[in-house]
Design a protein around this motif. Structure first.
Motif, PDB file in Angstrom:
ATOM      1  N   GLN A 206       7.907  -1.421  20.921  1.00 29.15           N
ATOM      2  CA  GLN A 206       8.963  -1.982  20.088  1.00 29.15           C
ATOM      3  C   GLN A 206       8.342  -2.916  19.038  1.00 29.15           C
ATOM      4  O   GLN A 206       7.274  -3.488  19.255  1.00 29.15           O
ATOM      5  CB  GLN A 206       9.951  -2.759  20.952  1.00 29.15           C
ATOM      6  CG  GLN A 206      10.743  -1.891  21.921  1.00 29.15           C
ATOM      7  CD  GLN A 206      11.594  -0.865  21.197  1.00 29.15           C
ATOM      8  OE1 GLN A 206      12.367  -1.187  20.316  1.00 29.15           O
ATOM      9  NE2 GLN A 206      11.418   0.402  21.560  1.00 29.15           N
ATOM     10  N   PRO A 207       8.996  -3.044  17.866  1.00 30.96           N
ATOM     11  CA  PRO A 207       8.462  -3.954  16.840  1.00 30.96           C
ATOM     12  C   PRO A 207       8.303  -5.372  17.385  1.00 30.96           C
ATOM     13  O   PRO A 207       9.183  -5.872  18.092  1.00 30.96           O
ATOM     14  CB  PRO A 207       9.530  -3.909  15.745  1.00 30.96           C
ATOM     15  CG  PRO A 207      10.241  -2.610  15.959  1.00 30.96           C
ATOM     16  CD  PRO A 207      10.225  -2.379  17.436  1.00 30.96           C
ATOM     17  N   ASP A 210       8.409 -10.852  13.142  1.00 39.70           N
ATOM     18  CA  ASP A 210       9.261 -10.649  11.974  1.00 39.70           C
ATOM     19  C   ASP A 210       8.709  -9.592  11.023  1.00 39.70           C
ATOM     20  O   ASP A 210       9.478  -8.828  10.417  1.00 39.70           O
ATOM     21  CB  ASP A 210       9.448 -11.973  11.229  1.00 39.70           C
ATOM     22  CG  ASP A 210      10.273 -12.972  12.026  1.00 39.70           C
ATOM     23  OD1 ASP A 210      10.991 -12.529  12.954  1.00 39.70           O
ATOM     24  OD2 ASP A 210      10.197 -14.174  11.720  1.00 39.70           O
ATOM     25  N   LYS A 213       9.404  -6.063  12.441  1.00 44.02           N
ATOM     26  CA  LYS A 213      10.843  -5.804  12.381  1.00 44.02           C
ATOM     27  C   LYS A 213      11.285  -5.515  10.946  1.00 44.02           C
ATOM     28  O   LYS A 213      12.132  -4.651  10.707  1.00 44.02           O
ATOM     29  CB  LYS A 213      11.615  -6.997  12.950  1.00 44.02           C
ATOM     30  CG  LYS A 213      11.454  -7.152  14.456  1.00 44.02           C
ATOM     31  CD  LYS A 213      12.180  -8.392  14.971  1.00 44.02           C
ATOM     32  CE  LYS A 213      11.968  -8.551  16.481  1.00 44.02           C
ATOM     33  NZ  LYS A 213      12.613  -9.795  16.996  1.00 44.02           N
ATOM     34  N   TYR A 216      10.324  -1.935  10.034  1.00 43.53           N
ATOM     35  CA  TYR A 216      11.257  -0.960  10.612  1.00 43.53           C
ATOM     36  C   TYR A 216      12.584  -0.985   9.856  1.00 43.53           C
ATOM     37  O   TYR A 216      13.176   0.072   9.590  1.00 43.53           O
ATOM     38  CB  TYR A 216      11.498  -1.241  12.097  1.00 43.53           C
ATOM     39  CG  TYR A 216      12.377  -0.188  12.737  1.00 43.53           C
ATOM     40  CD1 TYR A 216      11.849   1.039  13.119  1.00 43.53           C
ATOM     41  CD2 TYR A 216      13.748  -0.400  12.913  1.00 43.53           C
ATOM     42  CE1 TYR A 216      12.647   2.026  13.668  1.00 43.53           C
ATOM     43  CE2 TYR A 216      14.560   0.575  13.463  1.00 43.53           C
ATOM     44  CZ  TYR A 216      14.000   1.790  13.839  1.00 43.53           C
ATOM     45  OH  TYR A 216      14.795   2.757  14.371  1.00 43.53           O
ATOM     46  N   GLN A 217      13.036  -2.174   9.474  1.00 46.12           N
ATOM     47  CA  GLN A 217      14.290  -2.273   8.729  1.00 46.12           C
ATOM     48  C   GLN A 217      14.187  -1.571   7.384  1.00 46.12           C
ATOM     49  O   GLN A 217      15.170  -1.001   6.890  1.00 46.12           O
ATOM     50  CB  GLN A 217      14.675  -3.739   8.535  1.00 46.12           C
ATOM     51  CG  GLN A 217      16.069  -3.937   7.921  1.00 46.12           C
ATOM     52  CD  GLN A 217      17.171  -3.348   8.786  1.00 46.12           C
ATOM     53  OE1 GLN A 217      17.172  -3.529  10.010  1.00 46.12           O
ATOM     54  NE2 GLN A 217      18.104  -2.632   8.160  1.00 46.12           N
TER      55      GLN A 217
END
Length: 266
Positions: A206-207, A210, A213, A216-217
């Motif tokens: 999982q990422p 920050d 993340k 991925y965003q």
């Protein structure tokens, strides 16, 4: 499950790889509901529970069985195809669904071993299973191979995955040329972003933090923006086109890649 066509796969043996969850599981459920004898292949032991549940909901007379195999090497892929043949005696349709992004980040942040793992995950299972099933389909002078590519061949933060899925598209086009004289069709879909329940077996880490993340965003944002419909699709919206291409309704379609991404052509 919507728009089921009863009996469309009656009496046919359909092998679905990566069938433990996500699109693969949805496709397996769809063709089973339409009468197929299904062989579900995955490296997760979960596949046997999925097959047992599917067997209880399949159309009258249809059967479902699970096979565990690691399709990232030829031994695993060849063994899975041989096991399917031993269980069912023939293979009418092979649906290659194994693959998926492991990491999500700009290319300069990928380590060499991560690049290799992405290619092994999302290219080789399709390449190996096509090679394993082809002699059998040539022998029976019929068959359908449906590969699952991706519109992410034009997308951010997953260049190795894009390279692998670009290879799946190339396999589809080139193998269709060779297979057509033997009565074999080779086609593909290219899914876009797809909503699915939380995975029981994770594709990768999982990422963390920050920065990861945010990377991925960026994928999520670009996926939605590239879709004319400005949304992710559903599992049913992916399973339906795959089932169509696998069926006799698509008997005059080969070598084609159908984008299923709300207007994003990849």
């Amino acid at each position: 499950m919507s728009q089921v066509s009863p009996g469309r796969f009656a009496g046919k043996v359909v092998v679905v790889t990566g069938a433990a969850q996500g699109i693969g599981r949805a496709v397996a459920a769809r063709v089973a509901a339409e009468g197929a004898h299904t062989v579900l292949v995955d490296r997760a032991e979960l596949i046997h529970d999925v097959a047992a549940a599917l067997a209880g909901t399949s159309a009258d007379g249809a059967t479902a069985v699970g096979v565990t195999a690691d399709l990232e090497n030829y031994e695993g892929a060849g063994g899975a195809i041989e096991e399917a043949l031993g269980l069912r005696g023939r293979i009418d349709v092979l649906i290659n669904n194994v693959g998926g992004t492991i990491w999500a980040k700009p290319f300069e942040h990928y380590a060499p071993d991560e690049i290799t793992k992405e290619i092994q995950r999302s290219l080789f299972p399709t390449l190996w299973t096509c090679r394993a099933v082809l002699p059998h389909m040539i022998g029976q002078q019929s068959g359908v191979i449906v590969n699952v590519a991706s519109v992410a061949t034009r997308g951010v933060n997953r260049v190795p995955y894009a390279a692998a899925k670009g290879g799946v598209k190339a396999i589809t086009a080139a193998l269709a040329l060779e297979a057509a004289p033997h009565g074999i069709r080779v086609v593909a879909t290219a899914p876009g972003g797809t909503e699915a329940p939380p995975r029981k077996v994770a594709r990768g880490p999982q990422p963390e933090g920050d920065r990861e993340k945010a990377w991925y965003q960026q994928i999520v944002d670009q996926t939605i923006e590239s879709s004319l419909m400005k949304r992710y699709g559903t599992l049913d919206e992916q399973a339906g086109p795959i089932a169509f291409l696998a069926s006799d309704e698509a008997s005059y379609i080969t070598g084609s890649v159908l984008a299923v991404a709300g207007g994003d052509l990849g």
